[in-house]
Enzyme design. Structure first.
Site, PDB file in Angstrom:
ATOM      1  N   LYS A 218      -1.222 -13.445 -26.538  1.00 18.10           N
ATOM      2  CA  LYS A 218      -1.008 -14.126 -27.808  1.00 18.10           C
ATOM      3  C   LYS A 218       0.352 -13.567 -28.738  1.00 18.10           C
ATOM      4  O   LYS A 218       0.221 -12.350 -28.972  1.00 18.10           O
ATOM      5  CB  LYS A 218      -2.022 -14.191 -28.665  1.00 18.10           C
ATOM      6  CG  LYS A 218      -3.333 -15.305 -28.156  1.00 18.10           C
ATOM      7  CD  LYS A 218      -4.299 -15.302 -29.038  1.00 18.10           C
ATOM      8  CE  LYS A 218      -5.672 -16.067 -28.817  1.00 18.10           C
ATOM      9  NZ  LYS A 218      -6.621 -15.926 -29.588  1.00 18.10           N
TER      10      LYS A 218
ATOM     11  N   THR B 212     -10.589 -21.734 -27.084  1.00 23.54           N
ATOM     12  CA  THR B 212      -9.560 -20.657 -26.667  1.00 23.54           C
ATOM     13  C   THR B 212      -9.000 -20.881 -25.262  1.00 23.54           C
ATOM     14  O   THR B 212      -7.606 -21.079 -24.924  1.00 23.54           O
ATOM     15  CB  THR B 212     -10.157 -19.457 -26.570  1.00 23.54           C
ATOM     16  OG1 THR B 212     -10.640 -18.800 -27.941  1.00 23.54           O
ATOM     17  CG2 THR B 212      -9.058 -18.257 -25.903  1.00 23.54           C
TER      18      THR B 212
ATOM     19  N   ARG C  11     -24.537 -10.828 -26.671  1.00 19.12           N
ATOM     20  CA  ARG C  11     -23.284 -10.827 -27.494  1.00 19.12           C
ATOM     21  C   ARG C  11     -23.470 -10.030 -28.815  1.00 19.12           C
ATOM     22  O   ARG C  11     -22.539  -9.516 -29.501  1.00 19.12           O
ATOM     23  CB  ARG C  11     -22.499 -11.976 -27.576  1.00 19.12           C
ATOM     24  CG  ARG C  11     -22.002 -12.411 -26.182  1.00 19.12           C
ATOM     25  CD  ARG C  11     -21.426 -13.785 -26.334  1.00 19.12           C
ATOM     26  NE  ARG C  11     -22.474 -14.915 -26.278  1.00 19.12           N
ATOM     27  CZ  ARG C  11     -21.822 -16.169 -26.454  1.00 19.12           C
ATOM     28  NH1 ARG C  11     -20.442 -16.478 -26.587  1.00 19.12           N
ATOM     29  NH2 ARG C  11     -22.600 -17.216 -26.253  1.00 19.12           N
ATOM     30  N   GLN C  12     -24.873  -9.773 -29.240  1.00 19.09           N
ATOM     31  CA  GLN C  12     -25.206  -9.316 -30.469  1.00 19.09           C
ATOM     32  C   GLN C  12     -25.408  -7.909 -30.030  1.00 19.09           C
ATOM     33  O   GLN C  12     -26.421  -7.311 -30.233  1.00 19.09           O
ATOM     34  CB  GLN C  12     -26.241 -10.093 -31.292  1.00 19.09           C
ATOM     35  CG  GLN C  12     -26.470  -9.476 -32.627  1.00 19.09           C
ATOM     36  CD  GLN C  12     -25.609  -9.701 -33.817  1.00 19.09           C
ATOM     37  OE1 GLN C  12     -24.661 -10.971 -33.922  1.00 19.09           O
ATOM     38  NE2 GLN C  12     -25.299  -8.819 -34.617  1.00 19.09           N
TER      39      GLN C  12
END
Length: 284
Positions: free
Chosen positions: A186, A220, A92-93
């Site tokens: 959203k 989330t 994820r980095q």
């Protein structure tokens, strides 16, 4: 081909070896008193090709262990090593989010590219990380396995992705479940109020299958589940490939109204009910 297990994937490696009709190589793992890692290939090696299966739940330990296993195997005459890291740490980095940051997966890709001949993983968070490697980088998809698992648990469901970025997962699952799919959108109603709802489908009086690649803190997804329940959704099952589930993530999800949480054994947890062994064998 021999199958070698890291300490974090012993059961998964056994399943893969069984499917390949080969014996799991005996490996000894331990720690020195100062906590340094020790590995030893116990069995005699009479093959020039090895598959290391070592997921990276305890990231730093798994990475060091993998480096040591590769070195030991090369010393035993192995010419070709395939690393299977079902959950690939630091993926994820994959870019600089702030000035001065290391691009962690790029740094590790350089190491892997020097010690193994091929790397296999399952549902990396971003597929473009393959460009950091100078060896074949192959990834599989475990979402179909998750969908098969819930097939008989839901009645005429809709399949939802928690955001637009995960829509492909919902699409894949929907084909197996013969269901409609959508993503949660959203909408800001005011400076303090956000509405989360399916982009086009109505969840009222419907079973819902929410699927993503990873659940980390669960915040989330828990918010989405709570709002779907308020909108009249019936049974909700939440699934992910990598159930990282930090802290009270599971509690958040169940408190929000989830009927069941399902993950795979890429990242062992109490919800790892689906195995990726067959996915790995297909990629080998």
């Amino acid at each position: 081909m021999i199958v070698v297990s890291g300490s974090q994937s012993q059961n998964l490696a056994f399943k893969v070896a069984k499917l390949l009709n080969t014996k799991l190589t005996r490996v000894e793992y331990k720690r020195f008193p100062d906590n340094e890692i020790y590995v030893r290939i116990v069995d005699e090696i009479n093959d020039d090709e090895a598959v290391i299966i070592n997921t990276q739940k305890n990231q730093n330990d798994a990475i060091v262990e993998t480096i040591l296993l590769c070195d030991a195997l090369r010393d035993e005459g192995v010419k070709k090593i395939t690393l299977v890291a079902p959950y690939l740490a630091y993926a994820r980095q994959d870019k600089k989010f702030n000035p001065g940051e290391a691009i962690s997966i790029r740094a590790l890709a350089k190491i892997y590219s020097n010690i193994v001949d091929k790397l296999i993983t399952i549902n990396p968070h971003e597929t473009h990380i393959k460009d950091f490697f100078t060896i074949p980088f192959i990834y599989g998809d475990a979402v179909p396995k998750l969908a098969e698992y819930v097939k008989d648990k839901l009645n005429d469901p809709i399949v939802l992705a928690p955001d637009k970025g995960a829509l492909e997962f919902a699409k894949t699952a929907s084909k197996i479940l013969n269901a409609e799919y959508d993503y949660l959108e959203k909408t800001r109603l005011s400076p303090t109020e956000i509405q989360i709802a399916p982009k086009t489908l109505d969840a009222k009086d419907r079973d819902v299958f929410i699927v993503d690649d990873i659940i980390s803190t669960g915040g989330t997804m828990a918010t989405a589940v709570k709002l779907l329940k308020e909108q009249g959704a019936k049974k909700i099952i939440a699934a992910c490939v990598h159930p990282v589930l930090i802290g009270d993530a599971l509690n958040k999800l169940y408190s929000a109204g989830v009927e069941e949480v399902v993950g795979t054994d890429t990242y062992l947890s109490e919800v790892s009910k689906v195995s990726v062994a067959e996915v790995i064998v297909d990629l080998l």
